[in-house]
Design an enzyme around this catalytic site. Structure first.
Site, PDB file in Angstrom:
ATOM      1  N   LEU A 179      -1.800   4.052   5.358  1.00  0.00           N
ATOM      2  CA  LEU A 179      -1.142   3.081   6.384  1.00  0.00           C
ATOM      3  C   LEU A 179      -1.897   1.734   6.176  1.00  0.00           C
ATOM      4  CD1 LEU A 179      -0.765   5.422   9.403  1.00  0.00           C
ATOM      5  CD2 LEU A 179       0.780   5.136   7.263  1.00  0.00           C
ATOM      6  N   ASP A 180      -2.977   1.523   5.833  1.00  0.00           N
ATOM      7  CA  ASP A 180      -3.583   0.214   5.740  1.00  0.00           C
ATOM      8  C   ASP A 180      -2.777  -0.439   4.571  1.00  0.00           C
ATOM      9  OD1 ASP A 180      -5.610  -0.121   7.817  1.00  0.00           O
ATOM     10  OD2 ASP A 180      -7.145   0.753   6.522  1.00  0.00           O
ATOM     11  N   VAL A 181      -2.544   0.150   3.497  1.00  0.00           N
ATOM     12  CA  VAL A 181      -2.045  -0.375   2.215  1.00  0.00           C
ATOM     13  C   VAL A 181      -0.458  -0.800   2.532  1.00  0.00           C
ATOM     14  CG1 VAL A 181      -1.115   0.067  -0.115  1.00  0.00           C
ATOM     15  CG2 VAL A 181      -3.525   0.475   0.787  1.00  0.00           C
TER      16      VAL A 181
END
Length: 594
Positions: free
Chosen positions: A453-455
């Protein structure tokens, strides 16, 4: 062409039209995002088709048509779909570190990333036109390149001058309570970590040994902490674990089911845009088809992955990115492993940026930052909720010095879930059902320790900024754009949530995207061939012979990359992966403009 600044668009693509066709896993994301941005199509079921390559044409108003071509991979690579992209680019290897062997993600992760990158390319082309520069007529991207981008930090670390700061070995959350609650634990403070475990009576040596792998799990995609910590949580009911978290300052979150998330999911766009005051953008430098954002200045005050990646992609599109760092520089520059003394992971997200050290805690530093923003086009950050307002650095605070600014905030929850825990990757995975979606039926829900999710949240941040810049050009107003990890989770799980809302089992069937072992490695069949390929016993065959046997029976498959360092010499990526001036591996730009 004349800049179409007089159009009073409510959304950046209002009055525009798109035509689309291609692989549904990718093109449905493209279609949905274009629709949410305001574009229209006459196709009742856009994005549904069997074509191996996608095509999108966006046109209307005063714009010349911009076309996007979206493929799975270069011809002849043996990469044909989501499963083979995950296998070849190293996604399966990184996701599988927690278990000790490569595993496929049961979500269409590379496809979602490819769809967002495609929309970014289209927006960049329109923006170049709106700013009066030379605009590309076509943008090409591929799931192959998108997959490499999603593992770029792990790839950079594999080519570093030194080893990892923490052991790469199986292990990790979730934990389970004595009454059966699966949960994630999060804290950035070693004191809170120790206090949580002491409150539950964990052995002191296990507490000490567990912190380092827990702290570095974002970087290594695994967390081999002592088994005694898992044993400890199994001895206590959920009520007691909640109490320990409350007393220590750590946070815990039960893994939610997709069906639970579907009940509260409202179909919101993964970003929001709000017009600020009227203002005239800075004069644009002439862009080129290869650098559609040339002349755009981005101030980025980002931490970790989400905002730095968003700014990194804007830089690849031609923007000048100035990274705002604390006095003494970003401490993550020293995060191991290093290449020529600089963190390889840091380089993967920040190479090519300028740096300015600013003490935002001091009045003079905040005044300097506002002065810098007066000459910028974009201010981008991912500070903790409320911090910008507390410091006097929120959107309204910048409007007086630069009414034409695009103010971008990439957050965890975007304020949409008031009862939400800390907005970090793994907590958002737990709270939104991603932990269930990434594993097929019959397996314990487990958030991936790859920073999914960060990416994807970073990609959405770039998409939001591009949309905000285009909206500014069309309205003559500054714009605030907000994106989030929650938006990334919803983008990733949208098909699952739709099935759950219909009362269907949302999860993929048992064994879905499970690589097959060979005598010297692993192979991954394409999704359509997986059932037939599983009937063959390939364990005594070398990988090359196993692939040859499957292909002789009309089945498509590819070798699973198990060591990311091997990607440099992999013929499927010939010439794609270079090294930067520090010697760190660098993946190719995700788009090609012509």
């Amino acid at each position: 062409m004349a800049s179409p600044v007089t159009t009073q668009a409510v959304r950046p693509l209002d009055t525009l039209r798109f035509d689309i066709a291609g692989p549904p896993q990718i093109m449905t994301v493209v279609s949905e995002h274009l629709r949410l941005l305001g574009a229209r199509t006459a196709d009742a079921a856009p994005g549904v088709g069997t074509e191996p390559a996608g095509r999108t044409v966006l046109s209307g108003e005063d714009f010349e048509p911009v076309q996007a071509r979206t493929t799975w991979a270069c011809p002849g690579t043996g990469i044909h779909d989501e499963a083979t992209v995950q296998a070849a680019t190293g996604i399966m290897a990184v996701h599988g570190r927690r278990d000790g062997y490569p595993r496929g993600l049961a979500v269409d992760y590379a496809s979602a990333a490819t769809g967002v990158l495609t929309v970014q390319g289209l927006l960049a082309g329109l923006l170049a036109q709106a700013r009066g520069g030379a605009a590309p007529a076509e943008v090409t991207t591929s799931a192959q390149r998108a997959g490499l981008l999603t593992v770029s930090q792990y790839l950079a670390a594999s080519g570093a001058d030194e080893g990892e700061a923490a052991e790469l070995a199986p292990g990790g959350p979730p934990f389970v309570s004595s009454d059966g609650f699966l949960f994630e634990l999060e804290t950035l403070d070693p004191g809170a970590w120790a206090a949580f475990w002491r409150a539950l009576g964990a052995p002191p040596e296990a507490i000490r040994a567990g912190w380092r792998p827990f702290q570095f799990r974002y970087a290594t995609a695994c967390a081999p902490f002592p088994q005694a910590l898992h044993t400890t949580t199994r001895e206590h009911p959920w009520r007691r674990i909640l109490q320990a978290a409350s007393l220590s300052g750590a946070e815990v979150c039960v893994l939610r089911a997709l069906a639970e998330r579907a009940v509260e999911y409202d179909g919101s766009a993964p970003w929001s845009m709000n017009l600020l005051g009227p203002g005239r953008p800075h004069p644009a430098s002439a862009s080129s088809p290869e650098r559609p954002l040339a002349g755009v200045t981005v101030l980025e005050a980002g931490r970790r992955i989400q905002a730095p990646l968003a700014a990194h992609l804007l830089g690849l599109l031609g923007a000048d990115v100035i990274r705002v760092e604390p006095p003494g520089g970003d401490p993550l520059r020293g995060m191991p492993p290093a290449c020529s003394g600089v963190s390889a992971r840091w380089l993967a997200l920040n190479r090519g940026k300028q740096a300015a050290e600013v003490d935002i805690k001091s009045p003079a530093g905040r005044r300097r930052l506002r002065e810098m923003a007066a000459e910028a086009d974009v201010f981008l950050h991912n500070w903790a909720p409320g911090k910008a307002a507390e410091l006097g650095l929120d959107a309204e605070d910048f409007t007086s010095v630069n009414p034409a600014l695009v103010y971008a905030y990439t957050s965890g929850w975007a304020g949409r879930l008031p009862d939400a825990p800390m907005g970090t990757d793994f907590m958002v995975q737990a709270r939104t059902g991603v932990g269930e979606a990434v594993r097929p039926e019959g397996e314990t829900p487990t958030p991936s320790l790859m920073t999914l999710l960060d990416v994807l949240g970073g990609l959405l941040g770039t998409e939001a900024v591009l949309a905000g810049l285009l909206l500014r050009e069309r309205t003559g107003h500054g714009v605030r754009v907000d994106s989030s990890l929650l938006g990334a989770a919803d983008t990733l799980t949208a098909p699952f949530l739709s099935r759950a809302a219909r009362g269907e089992n949302p999860r993929r069937p048992a064994g879905f995207r499970r690589p097959l072992p060979t005598a010297d490695g692993w192979i991954a069949p394409s999704d359509t061939c997986a059932a037939a390929a599983a009937a063959y016993d390939l364990r005594d065959l070398p990988t090359r012979d196993a692939l040859r046997q499957l292909r002789a029976h009309g089945l498509t498959a590819t070798r699973v990359t198990t060591d990311l360092a091997e990607l440099h010499e992999d013929p499927r990526f010939a010439g794609s992966i270079s090294r930067d001036t520090h010697g760190a591996p660098a993946v190719p730009d995700p788009w090609s403009f012509t």
